[in-house]
Design a protein around this motif. Structure first.
Motif, PDB file in Angstrom:
ATOM      1  N   SER A 144     -68.054  28.619  72.194  1.00 20.84           N
ATOM      2  CA  SER A 144     -68.225  29.276  73.492  1.00 20.84           C
ATOM      3  C   SER A 144     -67.729  28.405  74.635  1.00 20.84           C
ATOM      4  CB  SER A 144     -69.687  29.638  73.729  1.00 20.84           C
ATOM      5  OG  SER A 144     -70.056  30.680  72.872  1.00 20.84           O
ATOM      6  N   GLY A 145     -67.762  27.099  74.478  1.00 22.29           N
ATOM      7  CA  GLY A 145     -67.290  26.205  75.529  1.00 22.29           C
ATOM      8  C   GLY A 145     -65.821  26.399  75.840  1.00 22.29           C
ATOM      9  N   PRO A 146     -64.925  26.164  74.879  1.00 23.65           N
ATOM     10  CA  PRO A 146     -63.496  26.279  75.194  1.00 23.65           C
ATOM     11  C   PRO A 146     -62.988  27.719  75.310  1.00 23.65           C
ATOM     12  CG  PRO A 146     -63.795  25.473  72.951  1.00 23.65           C
ATOM     13  CD  PRO A 146     -65.157  25.559  73.585  1.00 23.65           C
ATOM     14  N   PHE A 147     -63.627  28.668  74.610  1.00 19.68           N
ATOM     15  CA  PHE A 147     -63.094  30.026  74.585  1.00 19.68           C
ATOM     16  C   PHE A 147     -63.902  31.023  75.412  1.00 19.68           C
ATOM     17  CE2 PHE A 147     -61.736  28.137  70.516  1.00 19.68           C
ATOM     18  CZ  PHE A 147     -60.370  28.137  70.764  1.00 19.68           C
ATOM     19  N   GLY A 148     -64.999  30.597  75.985  1.00 10.52           N
ATOM     20  CA  GLY A 148     -65.812  31.488  76.813  1.00 10.52           C
ATOM     21  C   GLY A 148     -66.569  32.504  75.966  1.00 10.52           C
ATOM     22  N   GLU A 149     -66.996  33.562  76.626  1.00 11.68           N
ATOM     23  CA  GLU A 149     -67.816  34.581  75.972  1.00 11.68           C
ATOM     24  C   GLU A 149     -66.954  35.715  75.425  1.00 11.68           C
ATOM     25  OE1 GLU A 149     -71.134  34.416  75.532  1.00 11.68           O
ATOM     26  OE2 GLU A 149     -71.137  32.447  76.469  1.00 11.68           O
ATOM     27  N   SER A 150     -66.078  35.420  74.509  1.00 12.59           N
ATOM     28  CA  SER A 150     -65.234  36.465  73.930  1.00 12.59           C
ATOM     29  C   SER A 150     -65.866  36.980  72.638  1.00 12.59           C
ATOM     30  CB  SER A 150     -63.834  35.927  73.662  1.00 12.59           C
ATOM     31  OG  SER A 150     -63.868  34.980  72.623  1.00 12.59           O
ATOM     32  N   PRO A 151     -65.579  38.233  72.271  1.00  9.20           N
ATOM     33  CA  PRO A 151     -66.137  38.770  71.025  1.00  9.20           C
ATOM     34  C   PRO A 151     -65.671  38.013  69.785  1.00  9.20           C
ATOM     35  CG  PRO A 151     -65.186  40.521  72.363  1.00  9.20           C
ATOM     36  CD  PRO A 151     -64.832  39.228  73.021  1.00  9.20           C
ATOM     37  N   GLY A 152     -64.499  37.408  69.860  1.00 11.68           N
ATOM     38  CA  GLY A 152     -63.986  36.657  68.717  1.00 11.68           C
ATOM     39  C   GLY A 152     -64.861  35.482  68.345  1.00 11.68           C
ATOM     40  N   VAL A 153     -65.506  34.890  69.341  1.00 10.70           N
ATOM     41  CA  VAL A 153     -66.399  33.757  69.081  1.00 10.70           C
ATOM     42  C   VAL A 153     -67.582  34.213  68.231  1.00 10.70           C
ATOM     43  CG1 VAL A 153     -67.964  32.119  70.172  1.00 10.70           C
ATOM     44  CG2 VAL A 153     -65.703  32.488  71.118  1.00 10.70           C
ATOM     45  N   GLY A 154     -68.143  35.350  68.561  1.00  9.75           N
ATOM     46  CA  GLY A 154     -69.266  35.881  67.782  1.00  9.75           C
ATOM     47  C   GLY A 154     -68.856  36.236  66.362  1.00  9.75           C
ATOM     48  N   ILE A 155     -67.682  36.817  66.226  1.00 10.31           N
ATOM     49  CA  ILE A 155     -67.193  37.187  64.895  1.00 10.31           C
ATOM     50  C   ILE A 155     -66.967  35.938  64.046  1.00 10.31           C
ATOM     51  CG2 ILE A 155     -65.236  38.201  63.653  1.00 10.31           C
ATOM     52  CD1 ILE A 155     -65.023  40.190  66.022  1.00 10.31           C
ATOM     53  N   LEU A 156     -66.380  34.905  64.642  1.00 16.68           N
ATOM     54  CA  LEU A 156     -66.173  33.656  63.907  1.00 16.68           C
ATOM     55  C   LEU A 156     -67.505  33.000  63.534  1.00 16.68           C
ATOM     56  CD1 LEU A 156     -63.124  32.072  65.760  1.00 16.68           C
ATOM     57  CD2 LEU A 156     -63.197  33.036  63.452  1.00 16.68           C
TER      58      LEU A 156
END
Length: 134
Positions: free
Chosen positions: A29-41
Motif C-alpha cells: 500500500s505504501g508505494p502503490f497506494g490504495e489500488s484494488p491490485g494491492v488487495g488482490i495480491l
C-alpha cells in the motif's frame, strides 16, 4: 494423518493466510497506494503461503509434543478466533460492531489463543511420571 492434525493444518492455514495477506497489503500500500491490485495480491499471497503452511503443519503436527504443540495450537487458534469474531460482525449480530472494535478484536483473539495454548500445555506439556512442582 488424522482429524487432529488435519484440523491443526487447516487452522494454521487460516492464521497464515490472514497474517501474510495483511502484511502484503500493508507493505504494498505504501508505494502503490490504495489500488484494488494491492488487495488482490495480498489475498493471493496469503492463500499460497497459507496453503503451504497448512500442508506442512498437517504433515508434521503429529510429531510435536509439549511446548511446541502448545505453541502450534496457540498460533492456529488465533486465526480461527479472529475469523469467528469477524463473522459475528459480518452477519450483524446485534452489538458486535460496538463491542469488537479492532483493538478489542485483536485482544480477544489473542486471549482465546493463549487460553487454548495454555490448556494444551497444561494437559500435554508435563513429562510423564513427574509430579508438577508447586
Amino acid at each position: 494423518m488424522n482429524l487432529k492434525t488435519f484440523s491443526l493444518g487447516a487452522a494454521s492455514a487460516v492464521t497464515t493466510f490472514l497474517v501474510v495477506g495483511a502484511v502484503t497489503i500493508a507493505v504494498l500500500s505504501g508505494p502503490f497506494g490504495e489500488s484494488p491490485g494491492v488487495g488482490i495480491l495480498g489475498v493471493l499471497a496469503g492463500f499460497v503461503v497459507g496453503l503451504g503452511a497448512g500442508v506442512v503443519v498437517a504433515a508434521f503436527a503429529g510429531r510435536l509434543s509439549g511446548a511446541a504443540r502448545a505453541a502450534l495450537v496457540t498460533y492456529a487458534t488465533f486465526g480461527v478466533a479472529f475469523l469467528a469474531i469477524a463473522a459475528l460482525q459480518y452477519v450483524n449480530v446485534p452489538g458486535a460492531d460496538a463491542v469488537f472494535t479492532f483493538p478489542i478484536h485483536l485482544a480477544v483473539s489473542a486471549l482465546l489463543a493463549l487460553a487454548a495454548g495454555a490448556a494444551v500445555f497444561g494437559r500435554f506439556g508435563r513429562t510423564p511420571g513427574r509430579k508438577p512442582s508447586v
